[in-house]
Design a protein around this motif. Structure first.
Motif, PDB file in Angstrom:
ATOM      1  N   ILE A  68       0.860  -1.181   0.000  1.00  0.00           N
ATOM      2  CA  ILE A  68       0.000   0.000   0.000  1.00  0.00           C
ATOM      3  C   ILE A  68       0.896   1.231   0.000  1.00  0.00           C
ATOM      4  O   ILE A  68       1.746   1.383   0.884  1.00  0.00           O
ATOM      5  CB  ILE A  68      -0.922   0.022   1.229  1.00  0.00           C
ATOM      6  N   ALA A  70       0.934   5.476  -0.208  1.00  0.00           N
ATOM      7  CA  ALA A  70       0.217   6.753  -0.152  1.00  0.00           C
ATOM      8  C   ALA A  70       1.241   7.877  -0.187  1.00  0.00           C
ATOM      9  O   ALA A  70       2.421   7.678   0.102  1.00  0.00           O
ATOM     10  CB  ALA A  70      -0.632   6.852   1.115  1.00  0.00           C
ATOM     11  N   PRO A  79      -5.644  10.118   1.222  1.00  0.00           N
ATOM     12  CA  PRO A  79      -4.919   8.845   1.155  1.00  0.00           C
ATOM     13  C   PRO A  79      -3.903   8.680   2.282  1.00  0.00           C
ATOM     14  O   PRO A  79      -3.744   7.573   2.833  1.00  0.00           O
ATOM     15  CB  PRO A  79      -4.215   8.911  -0.215  1.00  0.00           C
ATOM     16  N   THR A  83      -4.237   5.868   5.250  1.00  0.00           N
ATOM     17  CA  THR A  83      -3.172   4.885   5.455  1.00  0.00           C
ATOM     18  C   THR A  83      -2.664   4.913   6.888  1.00  0.00           C
ATOM     19  O   THR A  83      -2.366   3.863   7.478  1.00  0.00           O
ATOM     20  CB  THR A  83      -2.025   5.146   4.465  1.00  0.00           C
ATOM     21  N   ILE A 159      -2.454   4.678  -3.696  1.00  0.00           N
ATOM     22  CA  ILE A 159      -3.610   5.471  -3.293  1.00  0.00           C
ATOM     23  C   ILE A 159      -3.349   6.958  -3.547  1.00  0.00           C
ATOM     24  O   ILE A 159      -2.381   7.524  -3.035  1.00  0.00           O
ATOM     25  CB  ILE A 159      -3.965   5.243  -1.810  1.00  0.00           C
ATOM     26  N   ILE A 172     -11.811   3.945  -8.675  1.00  0.00           N
ATOM     27  CA  ILE A 172     -10.719   2.992  -8.584  1.00  0.00           C
ATOM     28  C   ILE A 172     -10.367   2.586 -10.003  1.00  0.00           C
ATOM     29  O   ILE A 172     -11.242   2.526 -10.880  1.00  0.00           O
ATOM     30  CB  ILE A 172     -11.110   1.779  -7.714  1.00  0.00           C
ATOM     31  N   SER A 192     -13.854  -3.808  -4.241  1.00  0.00           N
ATOM     32  CA  SER A 192     -13.598  -2.627  -3.414  1.00  0.00           C
ATOM     33  C   SER A 192     -14.870  -1.948  -2.919  1.00  0.00           C
ATOM     34  O   SER A 192     -14.850  -1.233  -1.917  1.00  0.00           O
ATOM     35  CB  SER A 192     -12.759  -1.609  -4.195  1.00  0.00           C
ATOM     36  N   SER A 226      -5.117   1.421  -8.571  1.00  0.00           N
ATOM     37  CA  SER A 226      -5.005   2.685  -7.859  1.00  0.00           C
ATOM     38  C   SER A 226      -6.378   3.151  -7.398  1.00  0.00           C
ATOM     39  O   SER A 226      -7.355   3.060  -8.143  1.00  0.00           O
ATOM     40  CB  SER A 226      -4.368   3.753  -8.754  1.00  0.00           C
ATOM     41  N   ILE A 227      -6.437   3.616  -6.165  1.00  0.00           N
ATOM     42  CA  ILE A 227      -7.634   4.263  -5.628  1.00  0.00           C
ATOM     43  C   ILE A 227      -7.446   5.766  -5.752  1.00  0.00           C
ATOM     44  O   ILE A 227      -6.382   6.290  -5.447  1.00  0.00           O
ATOM     45  CB  ILE A 227      -7.850   3.891  -4.147  1.00  0.00           C
ATOM     46  N   GLU A 228      -8.489   6.464  -6.192  1.00  0.00           N
ATOM     47  CA  GLU A 228      -8.473   7.926  -6.260  1.00  0.00           C
ATOM     48  C   GLU A 228      -9.636   8.453  -5.424  1.00  0.00           C
ATOM     49  O   GLU A 228     -10.801   8.202  -5.754  1.00  0.00           O
ATOM     50  CB  GLU A 228      -8.616   8.406  -7.700  1.00  0.00           C
ATOM     51  N   ILE A 243     -11.654   5.226   1.319  1.00  0.00           N
ATOM     52  CA  ILE A 243     -10.383   4.563   1.005  1.00  0.00           C
ATOM     53  C   ILE A 243     -10.175   3.355   1.907  1.00  0.00           C
ATOM     54  O   ILE A 243      -9.836   2.256   1.445  1.00  0.00           O
ATOM     55  CB  ILE A 243      -9.218   5.555   1.161  1.00  0.00           C
ATOM     56  N   VAL A 247      -9.926  -0.654   0.793  1.00  0.00           N
ATOM     57  CA  VAL A 247      -8.771  -1.499   1.098  1.00  0.00           C
ATOM     58  C   VAL A 247      -9.206  -2.732   1.887  1.00  0.00           C
ATOM     59  O   VAL A 247      -8.834  -3.868   1.563  1.00  0.00           O
ATOM     60  CB  VAL A 247      -7.700  -0.714   1.876  1.00  0.00           C
TER      61      VAL A 247
END
Length: 345
Positions: A68, A70, A79, A83, A159, A172, A192, A226-228, A243, A247
């Protein structure tokens, strides 16, 4: 490169050791199960902002390794905060496999509050991959992640969110390389729970620079996505929660970390193509359009003026679609991405 600080933080006992920064593999192999190690990786002992925070959590049970990342852009706060909370909450006793976590990949950008670029060399880390060992700090961060983190990874989660000037619709995304790794990434995106799923074309050769962190992982044949989520340089609690939920749902889906997920059936929306509007002229941008709004081809979406308020250019939508992200603050410069429009499958 030397580790300049070592901290052992474990669920059951303290654990610490000193070794070369390159040897991420050694960190994992020397750890016992059910342990966590927090370490600062120094990339230049003469500059206190040239380091990378690294956390490794080794689960109680054997399994795959998830990474992961960030803070590739230090001004993307949701992000980073998400995290931080994940690191506090994840219990190694319930973990199957390993987690490699880079909670703030671009430390100088974060602490100097610098949008997009590392202020020490004015380079964008997310266009620097695979990096150069002998380059400036941004080049060396990219090189270290490419050579030491990605090879130890089975699934790479990068992320991001909207930077200081970006309004963004949470989504995502993955690169469509049309192989089994792509299919695994797509399945994780589905798991997700995020509503919007974006696939990007993968059209570079092995010899070409990947530029982006998770695209580098894809190029190195690692499952990556990738997560946005987040926007405009502010911590939005709803995006932090989104987020974390994404995850946890992906880890649960993979059998890596079991959690009780919200089982509501969320309708997914898929975007396989994108259109980009580039800034045609420097000036002041006016628009009432927000990220997430639907556009119709030819629709007036804003205008740019000069310093005195004279309209320089009207901006029209080039196609139908949904605004994935856009510049959300007034100043614009030639060549910048003014708006990204996603097209439904």
């Amino acid at each position: 490169m030397k580790i300049i600080r070592k901290i052992g933080v474990i669920t059951t006992l303290l654990f610490a050791f000193l070794l070369q920064a390159q040897e991420v593999t050694s960190i994992i192999h020397k750890m016992k199960k059910d342990q966590r190690v927090d370490t600062l990786i120094s990339l230049d002992k003469n500059n206190l902002l040239e380091y990378i925070p690294l956390t490794v959590i080794k689960g109680k049970y054997p399994g795959v390794t998830y990474t992961i990342v960030a803070g590739v852009h230090g001004y993307e706060y949701p992000p980073i905060i998400a995290t931080q909370e994940l690191m506090k909450e994840i219990d190694a006793r319930q973990l199957r496999g390993n987690l490699i976590i880079l909670p703030i990949a671009n430390v100088a950008s974060f602490y100097r509050r610098s949008a997009f670029v590392n202020p020490l060399d004015n380079k964008n880390l997310n266009t620097a991959f695979p990096g150069v060992a002998s380059g400036t700090i941004t080049d060396r961060i990219a090189h270290w992640i490419t050579k030491e983190v990605i090879p130890n990874t089975d699934v790479f989660i990068d992320i991001h969110g909207g930077d200081a000037n970006e309004d963004l619709l949470p989504f995502i995304c993955y690169y469509d390389r049309q192989d089994d790794k792509t299919e695994k990434a797509r399945q994780l995106c589905e798991a997700s729970g995020m509503e919007y799923i974006v696939s990007y074309p993968y059209n570079i050769l092995k010899s070409e620079a990947a530029k982006y962190a998770f695209k580098q992982a894809v190029q190195d044949e690692i499952v990556a996505l990738s997560i946005e989520a987040g926007k405009l340089g502010v911590v939005q609690e709803e995006n932090v929660k989104m987020i974390k939920t994404a995850v946890y749902r992906m880890l649960n889906h993979a059998g890596v970390y079991k959690t009780k997920n919200d089982e509501r059936n969320i309708q997914k929306r898929y975007f396989a193509n994108q259109s980009y509007i580039k800034v045609p002229v420097k000036g002041i941008f006016y628009s009432d359009i927000k990220a997430g709004e639907e556009m119709i081809k030819g629709q007036k979406i804003g205008f740019i003026t000069d310093d005195f308020g004279n309209i320089l250019q009207q901006i029209l939508a080039p196609s139908d679609g949904v605004v994935l992200y856009k510049i959300g603050t007034p100043p614009v410069n030639v060549g910048e991405t003014l708006m990204c429009i996603g097209h439904y499958n």
